[in-house]
Write an enzyme that holds these catalytic residues in place. Structure first.
Site, PDB file in Angstrom:
ATOM      1  N   LYS A  63      24.609  42.214 -26.699  1.00  0.00           N
ATOM      2  CA  LYS A  63      25.879  42.327 -25.972  1.00  0.00           C
ATOM      3  C   LYS A  63      26.739  41.130 -26.315  1.00  0.00           C
ATOM      4  CE  LYS A  63      27.855  44.977 -22.868  1.00  0.00           C
ATOM      5  NZ  LYS A  63      27.631  46.416 -22.593  1.00  0.00           N
ATOM      6  N   ASP A  82      33.308  47.980 -24.214  1.00  0.00           N
ATOM      7  CA  ASP A  82      32.814  47.798 -22.839  1.00  0.00           C
ATOM      8  C   ASP A  82      34.083  47.507 -22.025  1.00  0.00           C
ATOM      9  OD1 ASP A  82      30.076  47.414 -21.297  1.00  0.00           O
ATOM     10  OD2 ASP A  82      31.382  45.858 -20.521  1.00  0.00           O
TER      11      ASP A  82
HETATM   12  P1  NDP Z   1      37.153  49.869 -18.641  1.00  0.00           P
HETATM   13  O1  NDP Z   1      37.698  48.537 -18.981  1.00  0.00           O
HETATM   14  O2  NDP Z   1      37.633  51.060 -19.359  1.00  0.00           O
HETATM   15  O3  NDP Z   1      37.329  50.151 -17.076  1.00  0.00           O
HETATM   16  C1  NDP Z   1      36.810  49.290 -16.122  1.00  0.00           C
HETATM   17  C2  NDP Z   1      37.256  49.767 -14.760  1.00  0.00           C
HETATM   18  O4  NDP Z   1      36.584  49.000 -13.763  1.00  0.00           O
HETATM   19  C3  NDP Z   1      38.728  49.549 -14.520  1.00  0.00           C
HETATM   20  O5  NDP Z   1      39.202  50.527 -13.620  1.00  0.00           O
HETATM   21  C4  NDP Z   1      38.757  48.163 -13.896  1.00  0.00           C
HETATM   22  O6  NDP Z   1      39.908  47.929 -13.103  1.00  0.00           O
HETATM   23  C5  NDP Z   1      37.518  48.183 -13.053  1.00  0.00           C
HETATM   24  N1  NDP Z   1      36.977  46.826 -12.953  1.00  0.00           N
HETATM   25  C6  NDP Z   1      36.558  46.045 -13.962  1.00  0.00           C
HETATM   26  N2  NDP Z   1      36.157  44.856 -13.527  1.00  0.00           N
HETATM   27  C7  NDP Z   1      36.340  44.880 -12.209  1.00  0.00           C
HETATM   28  C8  NDP Z   1      36.117  43.938 -11.193  1.00  0.00           C
HETATM   29  N3  NDP Z   1      35.612  42.715 -11.449  1.00  0.00           N
HETATM   30  N4  NDP Z   1      36.389  44.320  -9.915  1.00  0.00           N
HETATM   31  C9  NDP Z   1      36.883  45.560  -9.654  1.00  0.00           C
HETATM   32  N5  NDP Z   1      37.141  46.488 -10.589  1.00  0.00           N
HETATM   33  C10 NDP Z   1      36.868  46.146 -11.841  1.00  0.00           C
HETATM   34  O7  NDP Z   1      35.565  49.722 -18.780  1.00  0.00           O
HETATM   35  P2  NDP Z   1      34.474  50.874 -18.910  1.00  0.00           P
HETATM   36  O8  NDP Z   1      34.875  52.062 -18.131  1.00  0.00           O
HETATM   37  O9  NDP Z   1      34.126  51.000 -20.337  1.00  0.00           O
HETATM   38  O10 NDP Z   1      33.220  50.162 -18.204  1.00  0.00           O
HETATM   39  C11 NDP Z   1      32.922  50.322 -16.807  1.00  0.00           C
HETATM   40  C12 NDP Z   1      31.463  49.975 -16.569  1.00  0.00           C
HETATM   41  O11 NDP Z   1      30.633  50.870 -17.325  1.00  0.00           O
HETATM   42  C13 NDP Z   1      31.027  48.568 -16.982  1.00  0.00           C
HETATM   43  O12 NDP Z   1      29.995  48.138 -16.109  1.00  0.00           O
HETATM   44  C14 NDP Z   1      30.428  48.783 -18.371  1.00  0.00           C
HETATM   45  O13 NDP Z   1      29.523  47.769 -18.713  1.00  0.00           O
HETATM   46  C15 NDP Z   1      29.743  50.118 -18.149  1.00  0.00           C
HETATM   47  N6  NDP Z   1      29.438  50.915 -19.339  1.00  0.00           N
HETATM   48  C16 NDP Z   1      30.398  51.247 -20.244  1.00  0.00           C
HETATM   49  C17 NDP Z   1      30.087  52.052 -21.328  1.00  0.00           C
HETATM   50  C18 NDP Z   1      31.114  52.496 -22.291  1.00  0.00           C
HETATM   51  O14 NDP Z   1      30.754  53.280 -23.184  1.00  0.00           O
HETATM   52  N7  NDP Z   1      32.364  52.101 -22.176  1.00  0.00           N
HETATM   53  C19 NDP Z   1      28.715  52.506 -21.554  1.00  0.00           C
HETATM   54  C20 NDP Z   1      27.785  52.170 -20.508  1.00  0.00           C
HETATM   55  C21 NDP Z   1      28.155  51.382 -19.451  1.00  0.00           C
HETATM   56  P3  NDP Z   1      41.133  47.066 -13.736  1.00  0.00           P
HETATM   57  O15 NDP Z   1      41.674  47.902 -14.852  1.00  0.00           O
HETATM   58  O16 NDP Z   1      42.074  46.862 -12.613  1.00  0.00           O
HETATM   59  O17 NDP Z   1      40.492  45.796 -14.220  1.00  0.00           O
HETATM   60  O1  2IT Z   2      26.841  49.192 -21.742  1.00  0.00           O
HETATM   61  C1  2IT Z   2      26.838  49.967 -22.721  1.00  0.00           C
HETATM   62  O2  2IT Z   2      25.873  50.690 -22.986  1.00  0.00           O
HETATM   63  C2  2IT Z   2      28.041  50.013 -23.557  1.00  0.00           C
HETATM   64  N1  2IT Z   2      29.022  49.332 -23.257  1.00  0.00           N
HETATM   65  C3  2IT Z   2      28.061  50.860 -24.796  1.00  0.00           C
HETATM   66  C4  2IT Z   2      27.373  50.159 -25.935  1.00  0.00           C
HETATM   67  C5  2IT Z   2      27.475  50.843 -27.272  1.00  0.00           C
HETATM   68  O3  2IT Z   2      26.994  50.235 -28.231  1.00  0.00           O
HETATM   69  O4  2IT Z   2      28.011  51.951 -27.377  1.00  0.00           O
END
Ligand code: NDP
Ligand code: 2IT
Length: 444
Positions: A126, A166
């Protein structure tokens, strides 16, 4: 003291000020106790858990860039290459002001077991930076991404370490980073996943984490003689994971009534309008306050509140530790049946235990959100064979992988006498393959 307890206290002492990393290590090591205890002396002699909890390599670097006013800004970049026992390091890049080494280590550690659960050959890593893309111009984001990649490019490659998106890292950032990598290294290769479709990206990668989350929830419900149709769901977040979780839940016949961002949350009694949400978040990059302009019947509230709304299914899709004990109590009081983590470690330890003790099916992130990284691995396969598969093909494989993960974690939990405890099931099932590979490769 047992070997597991010894390592938990050692990790806490040796890595001060990294509470999220301690939390992730505690959760995994507590779950794999039955596996370790079967062979404790051998594992202690091999320093297995010391090797498991110490990253193979962690890289920290300066990221200087010039803002639109001509001022130089300096951020800190990280890449933690945690474990390559079963494949090249794989895991996302988080761009958020809260990023520090402990957060990247917690995410990298979780990623080892998640990637193992996908059944695909990918190790755990990561990275990220404390850079905040919010409110920056495209040029500033490009300047940051180019500087970040200038350093990161020395340590990654299609067969060594393959980063992805992420929080804060989406298609725009991946594009700028890919361009800079190609320019510096002179190779067009699958060094990043989540790429645009015109330069090696995979169909369905954008949707994969959210869709996968619903596929595993559906499989859990079906295995218990139920399904998603007609259920009410509450979702937190309004980013990549949340948007496509809401889209798939709606397609499967559920009604999702909430979403949130870091400043507030929306309650839409008629069900979240996904097209409106995409326009606000993916096109305009705006705040959720705008949602009311599209849906006059909805409510916008400042602060947090989605877990107070009555629902059958709760899907935390924003960030770590966003669902605490009071939230868990409210969900249980409202008779929630499933909590599945779209985000990484969004539920505190206390809240997880409360949900499980009260008969809620709880699927931890390393299983529930594994569809994203699994589809990244499918993107790597397509890049290697220089072909692109159809959306239907990728989606079919994603669904099969998520169903497989459900049965794998369910079986592991049963094998060790922890039926319906998917935290134990996911950690044991993920760990077993890594353990086997580490043992086979000797002391490295
Ligand atoms: P994005 O940046 O697309 O979206 C994040 C969302 O969460 C936004 O709505 C953001 O609000 C909110 N957010 C982020 N940080 C905070 C905080 N500290 N407090 C409150 N709200 C918060 O990220 P993703 O959707 O990609 O990721 C969301 C979660 O999923 C994370 O935990 C990530 O690690 C996990 N994840 C992502 C994957 C992926 O493929 N993208 C795969 C597996 C897990 P705002 O815009 O206002 O900051
Ligand atoms: O937390 C996660 O699994 C991710 N942000 C996706 C990682 C990836 O390599 O697609």
């Amino acid at each position: 003291m047992s070997y597991v307890d010894e390592i938990i206290s050692q990790v806490t002492e040796k890595n001060p000020a990294e509470p999220e990393f301690h939390q992730a290590v505690r959760e995994v090591l507590d779950s794999i106790r039955p596996v370790i205890e079967k062979n404790e002396e051998k594992f202690r002699k091999d320093a297995l858990l010391e090797r498991l909890t110490n990253p193979e390599r962690q890289i920290k670097f300066r990221v200087p860039w010039v803002d639109d006013n001509g001022n130089v800004q300096v951020n800190t970049g990280y890449r933690v290459q945690f474990n390559s026992a079963i494949g090249p390091y794989k895991g996302g890049l988080r761009l958020h002001p809260s990023v520090n080494l402990g957060i990247i280590k917690f995410l990298g550690f979780e990623q080892i077991f998640k990637n193992s659960l996908t059944g695909l050959p990918i190790g755990g890593g990561k990275g990220g930076s404390d850079f905040d893309p919010k409110g920056k111009s495209d040029r500033e984001v490009m300047a940051f991404c180019q500087s970040f990649m200038t350093e990161l490019s020395k340590y990654i490659g299609a067969d060594t370490d393959v980063p992805a998106g992420d929080i804060g890292t989406g298609a725009r950032e991946i594009g700028y980073m890919f361009g800079q990598y190609k320019r510096l290294r002179g190779v067009f290769e699958g060094v990043l996943t989540g790429k645009g479709l015109s330069y090696g990206g995979s169909l369905a990668r954008t949707e994969a984490t959210g869709y996968g989350l619903l596929y595993i929830v559906d499989e859990l419900l079906r295995s218990h003689g139920n399904d998603i149709k007609g259920k009410t769901a509450v979702v937190s977040g309004a980013g990549n994971v949340a948007i496509y979780a809401i889209e798939k839940a709606t397609q499967l016949g559920a009604k999702v009534v909430t979403c949130s961002d870091s400043t507030g949350w929306v309650y839409d009694p008629d069900g979240i309008d996904v097209a409106a949400l995409k326009e606000i978040k993916e096109v305009k990059r705006a705040r959720l306050t705008e949602y009311k302009n599209y849906r006059p019947n909805s409510e916008y509230h400042e602060g947090r509140g989605v877990w107070q709304i009555k629902a059958d299914i709760a899907l935390p899709c924003a960030t770590q530790n966003e669902l605490g004990i009071e939230d868990a109590k409210a969900l249980v009081a409202n008779k929630v049946t499933v909590v599945a983590e779209g985000a990484n470690m969004p539920t505190t330890e206390e809240a997880t235990k409360y949900l499980q003790d009260n008969g809620v099916f709880f699927i931890p992130g390393k299983a529930a959100n594994a569809g994203g990284v699994a589809t990244s691995a499918l993107e790597m396969s397509q890049n290697s064979e220089r072909l692109s598969w159809s959306f239907e093909e990728v989606d079919r494989q994603l669904k099969g992988i998520m169903e497989g993960i459900y049965h794998n974690i369910d079986d592991a939990a049963k094998r060790y006498g922890f039926e319906d405890n998917f935290v134990v099931g996911a950690n044991i099932a993920g760990f077993e393959k890594v353990l086997d590979a580490m043992n086979a490769q000797g002391i490295v």
